[in-house]
Design a protein around this motif. Structure first.
Motif, PDB file in Angstrom:
ATOM      1  N   LEU A  95      -5.208   4.782   3.220  1.00  0.00           N
ATOM      2  CA  LEU A  95      -5.380   2.909   3.335  1.00  0.00           C
ATOM      3  C   LEU A  95      -4.309   2.269   4.219  1.00  0.00           C
ATOM      4  O   LEU A  95      -4.347   1.101   5.108  1.00  0.00           O
ATOM      5  CB  LEU A  95      -5.404   2.345   1.849  1.00  0.00           C
ATOM      6  CG  LEU A  95      -6.828   2.528   1.193  1.00  0.00           C
ATOM      7  CD1 LEU A  95      -7.158   1.674   0.226  1.00  0.00           C
ATOM      8  CD2 LEU A  95      -8.262   1.650   1.690  1.00  0.00           C
ATOM      9  N   ALA A  96      -2.849   2.689   3.765  1.00  0.00           N
ATOM     10  CA  ALA A  96      -1.672   2.777   4.095  1.00  0.00           C
ATOM     11  C   ALA A  96      -1.818   2.962   5.933  1.00  0.00           C
ATOM     12  O   ALA A  96      -1.200   2.014   6.758  1.00  0.00           O
ATOM     13  CB  ALA A  96      -0.845   3.665   3.612  1.00  0.00           C
ATOM     14  N   LEU A 110       0.734  -0.884   0.188  1.00  0.00           N
ATOM     15  CA  LEU A 110       0.342   0.213   0.425  1.00  0.00           C
ATOM     16  C   LEU A 110       0.863   1.350  -0.877  1.00  0.00           C
ATOM     17  O   LEU A 110       0.757   2.246  -0.641  1.00  0.00           O
ATOM     18  CB  LEU A 110      -1.477   0.150   1.171  1.00  0.00           C
ATOM     19  CG  LEU A 110      -1.530  -1.202   0.998  1.00  0.00           C
ATOM     20  CD1 LEU A 110      -2.678  -0.977   2.340  1.00  0.00           C
ATOM     21  CD2 LEU A 110      -3.523  -0.976  -0.054  1.00  0.00           C
ATOM     22  N   SER A 161      -6.390   9.229  -6.787  1.00  0.00           N
ATOM     23  CA  SER A 161      -5.809   7.968  -5.910  1.00  0.00           C
ATOM     24  C   SER A 161      -4.445   7.777  -5.066  1.00  0.00           C
ATOM     25  O   SER A 161      -4.783   7.180  -3.943  1.00  0.00           O
ATOM     26  CB  SER A 161      -5.237   7.325  -6.966  1.00  0.00           C
ATOM     27  OG  SER A 161      -5.927   7.203  -7.763  1.00  0.00           O
ATOM     28  N   PHE A 171       2.472   1.608  -3.498  1.00  0.00           N
ATOM     29  CA  PHE A 171       1.553   1.728  -4.302  1.00  0.00           C
ATOM     30  C   PHE A 171       1.218   3.609  -4.128  1.00  0.00           C
ATOM     31  O   PHE A 171       0.760   3.988  -5.400  1.00  0.00           O
ATOM     32  CB  PHE A 171       0.049   1.156  -4.362  1.00  0.00           C
ATOM     33  CG  PHE A 171       0.129  -0.687  -4.880  1.00  0.00           C
ATOM     34  CD1 PHE A 171       1.378  -0.664  -6.207  1.00  0.00           C
ATOM     35  CD2 PHE A 171       0.079  -1.104  -4.439  1.00  0.00           C
ATOM     36  CE1 PHE A 171       1.128  -1.467  -6.876  1.00  0.00           C
ATOM     37  CE2 PHE A 171       0.121  -2.624  -5.088  1.00  0.00           C
ATOM     38  CZ  PHE A 171       0.955  -2.598  -5.339  1.00  0.00           C
ATOM     39  N   SER A 172       0.989   3.867  -2.716  1.00  0.00           N
ATOM     40  CA  SER A 172       1.008   5.435  -2.899  1.00  0.00           C
ATOM     41  C   SER A 172       1.814   6.112  -3.468  1.00  0.00           C
ATOM     42  O   SER A 172       1.450   7.301  -3.597  1.00  0.00           O
ATOM     43  CB  SER A 172       0.435   5.364  -1.103  1.00  0.00           C
ATOM     44  OG  SER A 172       1.718   5.205  -0.626  1.00  0.00           O
ATOM     45  N   ALA A 174       1.415   6.752  -7.156  1.00  0.00           N
ATOM     46  CA  ALA A 174       0.042   7.338  -7.119  1.00  0.00           C
ATOM     47  C   ALA A 174       0.084   8.525  -7.054  1.00  0.00           C
ATOM     48  O   ALA A 174      -0.394   9.107  -7.763  1.00  0.00           O
ATOM     49  CB  ALA A 174      -0.977   6.926  -6.432  1.00  0.00           C
ATOM     50  N   LEU A 186      -4.771   5.824  -1.290  1.00  0.00           N
ATOM     51  CA  LEU A 186      -3.614   4.588  -1.110  1.00  0.00           C
ATOM     52  C   LEU A 186      -3.349   5.238   0.609  1.00  0.00           C
ATOM     53  O   LEU A 186      -2.879   4.601   1.373  1.00  0.00           O
ATOM     54  CB  LEU A 186      -2.962   4.487  -2.242  1.00  0.00           C
ATOM     55  CG  LEU A 186      -3.135   3.478  -3.532  1.00  0.00           C
ATOM     56  CD1 LEU A 186      -2.289   4.046  -4.497  1.00  0.00           C
ATOM     57  CD2 LEU A 186      -4.037   2.248  -3.265  1.00  0.00           C
TER      58      LEU A 186
END
Length: 778
Positions: free
Chosen positions: A452-453, A431, A445, A434-435, A438, A449
């Motif tokens: 979520l992280a 996560l 996005s 990906f953050s 992004a 992320l």
């Protein structure tokens, strides 16, 4: 080949403990020996051994000679400020309006350097903000690399050498160069940080993405230490392994899509051979891994992990199979080749030990992975049991290394890591990565992320914090216990590798070895019943003395605390006491209220049991006034000054004479010549002592000739900072002591100075000469 690699590495490691200062002469000597042995004696293993020594000594000599090669005198370096031009090497760490950063100097006082000099600098209240990659013209004051030298403490000087930093200092003022450019990593970091909403776990998020751990709070570190989970937020093999697996899956997905697209074209389809697919997967994986390592600042753990992955992928490309032993030896060889001082890093040995332990466990217990049980419940039970056994074996095997850092053993490490490791590997790291990706593509996005992280890290932290709050989560150990644990771990691992028939012999050998070690330790360790010790700790420009007799501990003064938050009590005194297994201070004496003597009082009272505090600052404390006598064990503590209950000035210092009726030590605080003369006039017969801790760190306002004659010490100890701005101890004062044939010691030069008193005699011992005399640490 394994033998040659092993010989090179052993030679490189042993070179660290040679009783020499690295120089070009020794480099040429061992290189010549390597050639002679390799060519004429055809002993390649011995040749590699000599070559390993030469390689480390070469880099040691390069580090030692950096000032000479640039025609800069280190003796006068600290006495002036200099204008330098160079580049910011690291993302500055901002804490309490002070920026700390690494800087590569290319011009020094108008002189273009033959070799760049790397320095670590601090800059207070700089509003514009430094950025990695920028070129600056700075006016700075610096000192050659140096660190405190005490048992149990952090070896800062070794850390500086390991990171190829030659000096430390601070910035007076500076101007950014017009040709300055900001690094991609810095721009990415600033952009990513601007997207972060306020959250308690942002520090952990930045540690997992950019490898920056300076924002992690003291409370968070305590939880990580208590659960042995520090490795989870230090980007290393675990994190790069996750990146490699993710990039491998991504590469396979791309190939699958390509195969679907070109399926109708036989000509293009033929190009997607197995070898080209492997090459594509390898290159893409290496790009992702290298990119992550770059974002993390190419820290040494990431470099080590990247090297191992590169070796594995190269072996796959060349269709070559490496044994586990060769893989580890090749990785160590390449790391030492590119970063020789990695051998000084605890994280290097942790990484190598962890990988070796994992491979050892798989080799020894791989048959237990396979299960013939038909029941799903039974199969899952065996998988869970195997995972617990693996985690327990890993933690137990690494115990000597992990416990040596804080002298603390986590009793909940298995429970904490059995959940935390897979959660971080499968959820948190993907996560966070990906953050970051992004954040470059789409901010919306990226924000999702990031949330979520942060949520994943909150779940992780609730687990770790809950486990760490258990009353039995961790225990502190002393150095003796650590040695015992280390022997136990080594013996246990050896027993796993041998057959049952050989174990009886090993049991016997280890038993005899342990007995001999115990006898040697008891004989060499001063007996607490017959010896008392005085340790003048290396606390920079300040004072802290620890006296031990029988089972009792007395501390005189606590060193300084600085505006940055750095505290001698926390960084020097507490680790020293942990190392010695001391948790109770029977008597804490504060000589007077100056910062460099008294500021660690609150910390020690908070983190240790202090039975009695003698301090003239407040009435609720025991007074420290002339005529007061305390009997502690076989020792007599007699106060010779002051006459009034005050602690605001140097001349209010509590002067204490410690004696066993045969040998004595005099502690004087910061008294001046005025108080010295009063002591000489009124208490001359009580001043005579074998060892004197010099008044006021060797200031020229103290140590009068009449006082020295009255005390008549055989040794004097100056507690002073390295190349301090007050030039203490003053050279006139040192000469004055030498005129009376008094041997002088300085904590800045010798490190911790120990007085070991026995019934018949006493001896002086210093940390840098007796305990840690190696060239890489001095």
């Amino acid at each position: 080949m394994d033998r040659w690699l092993s010989s090179f590495l052993i030679g490189a490691l042993l070179s660290l403990f040679l009783p020499i200062v690295p120089s070009l002469f020794y480099v040429l000597l061992f290189t010549l020996l390597s050639l002679i042995v390799g060519i004429f004696l055809t002993n390649k293993s011995l040749a590699c051994f000599c070559l390993g020594i030469a390689w480390l000594l070469y880099h040691g000599a390069q580090y030692e000679d950096i000032w000479q090669n640039n025609n800069i005198s280190t003796e006068l370096l600290h006495k002036a400020s200099y204008t330098v031009i160079g580049e910011v090497l690291s993302i500055p760490q901002i804490k309490k309006k002070t920026q700390r950063f690494n800087f590569s100097i290319t011009q020094f006082s108008g002189q273009v350097l033959n070799q760049p000099i790397n320095v670590r600098l601090s800059w207070k209240s700089h509003k514009n903000g430094l950025k990695q990659g920028q070129k600056w013209r700075l006016k700075i004051k610096i000192k050659p690399a140096h660190g405190f030298a005490n048992e149990g403490g952090f070896h800062y000087q070794t850390w500086l050498r390991q990171h190829n930093i030659h000096a430390t200092g601070y910035v007076i003022k500076g101007v950014e160069s017009s040709t300055s450019k900001v690094s991609v990593r810095q721009r990415l970091y600033e952009h990513y940080q601007s997207l972060l909403p306020t959250h308690q776990n942002n520090a952990l998020l930045l540690a997992l993405t950019f490898g920056l751990k300076h924002q992690i709070s003291e409370a968070q570190w305590q939880v990580l230490n208590a659960t042995a989970a520090q490795h989870l937020i230090a980007i290393s093999g675990l994190h790069l392994g996750v990146v490699a697996m993710l990039s491998y899956g991504f590469s396979k997905l791309i190939l699958r899509l390509l195969s679907l697209i070109v399926l109708s074209s036989s000509r293009i389809s033929k190009t997607l051979t197995v070898s080209s697919q492997v090459l594509f997967i390898t290159l893409l994986t290496l790009i992702f891994v290298t990119s992550y390592a770059y974002i993390a600042g190419f820290s040494q753990p990431t470099i080590r992990a990247a090297i191992m992955l590169i070796i594995l992928w190269c072996a796959k490309l060349l269709a070559t199979k490496f044994t586990a032993t060769r893989l580890i030896l090749l990785t160590m060889f390449m790391v030492v080749l590119f970063s020789p001082f990695s051998l000084l890093s605890a994280s290097f040995w942790l990484s190598i030990s962890a990988v070796s332990t994992i491979l050892l466990f798989i080799w020894r217990y791989k048959k237990h992975v396979k299960s013939d049980h038909n029941s799903i419940f039974t199969r899952y039970f065996h998988v869970v049991l195997y995972a617990l056994s693996f985690q327990g074996f890993l933690i137990f095997t690494l115990l000597p290394l992990t416990s040596s850092m804080q002298y603390q053993v986590s009793l909940v490490a298995i429970f904490a890591n059995i959940i935390a490791v897979p959660w971080v590997s499968l959820v948190c790291v993907p996560l966070t990565l990906f953050s970051v990706i992004a954040s470059v593509i789409n901010e919306t996005s990226a924000t999702v992320l990031i949330s979520l992280a942060q949520l994943s890290l909150t779940v992780l932290w609730q687990w770790l914090d809950g486990v760490a709050k258990l009353s039995w989560a961790s225990v502190s150990i002393d150095h003796t216990t650590w040695l015992t644990l280390s022997v136990l771990v080594v013996v246990s691992v050896i027993l796993l590798l041998v057959t049952f028939q050989k174990r009886i012999f090993i049991y016997s050998v280890c038993g005899v070895s342990l007995m001999l070690t115990g006898f040697a330790y008891v004989n060499n360790k001063p007996s607490r019943n017959s010896v008392w010790l005085v340790d003048i700790l290396d606390v920079g420009q300040g004072l802290s003395v620890v006296i031990r007799t029988n089972e009792q501990t007395i501390v005189y003064d606590t060193g300084a605390t600085y505006p940055s938050g750095f505290s001698m009590a926390k960084s020097v005194i507490k680790p020293y006491l942990n190392y010695e297994g001391i948790s109770i201070i029977d008597l804490l004496i504060i000589s007077h209220d100056d910062n460099d003597h008294a500021s660690g009082q609150a910390f020690l009272e908070t983190h240790l049991q202090v039975n009695e505090l003698m301090f003239n600052h407040k009435k609720q404390y025991t007074s420290c006034l002339i005529g007061e006598i305390k009997k502690i064990g076989r020792l007599t503590f007699e106060v010779l000054h002051p006459t009034e209950r005050q602690a605001d000035h140097n001349d209010d210092s509590c002067v204490v004479r410690i004696s066993d009726d045969k040998f004595s030590v005099l502690l004087t605080g910061d008294i001046s010549k005025k108080v010295e003369q009063a002591l000489v006039d009124n208490y001359r017969e009580k001043l005579n002592s074998d060892v004197l801790v010099a008044p006021h760190h060797g200031s020229k306002t103290s140590s009068s000739q009449s006082f020295i004659q009255a005390v008549s010490p055989k040794q004097v100890v100056f507690s002073a900072g390295f190349l301090n701005r007050w030039n203490m101890p003053h050279q006139d004062v040192v000469r004055r002591y030498h005129q009376f044939n008094i041997k002088t010691y300085t904590t800045a030069t010798h490190g911790r100075v120990r007085v070991i008193v026995s019934p018949e005699d006493y001896q002086m011992q210093t940390y840098r000469e007796a305990h840690w005399p190696f060239w890489f640490a001095n």
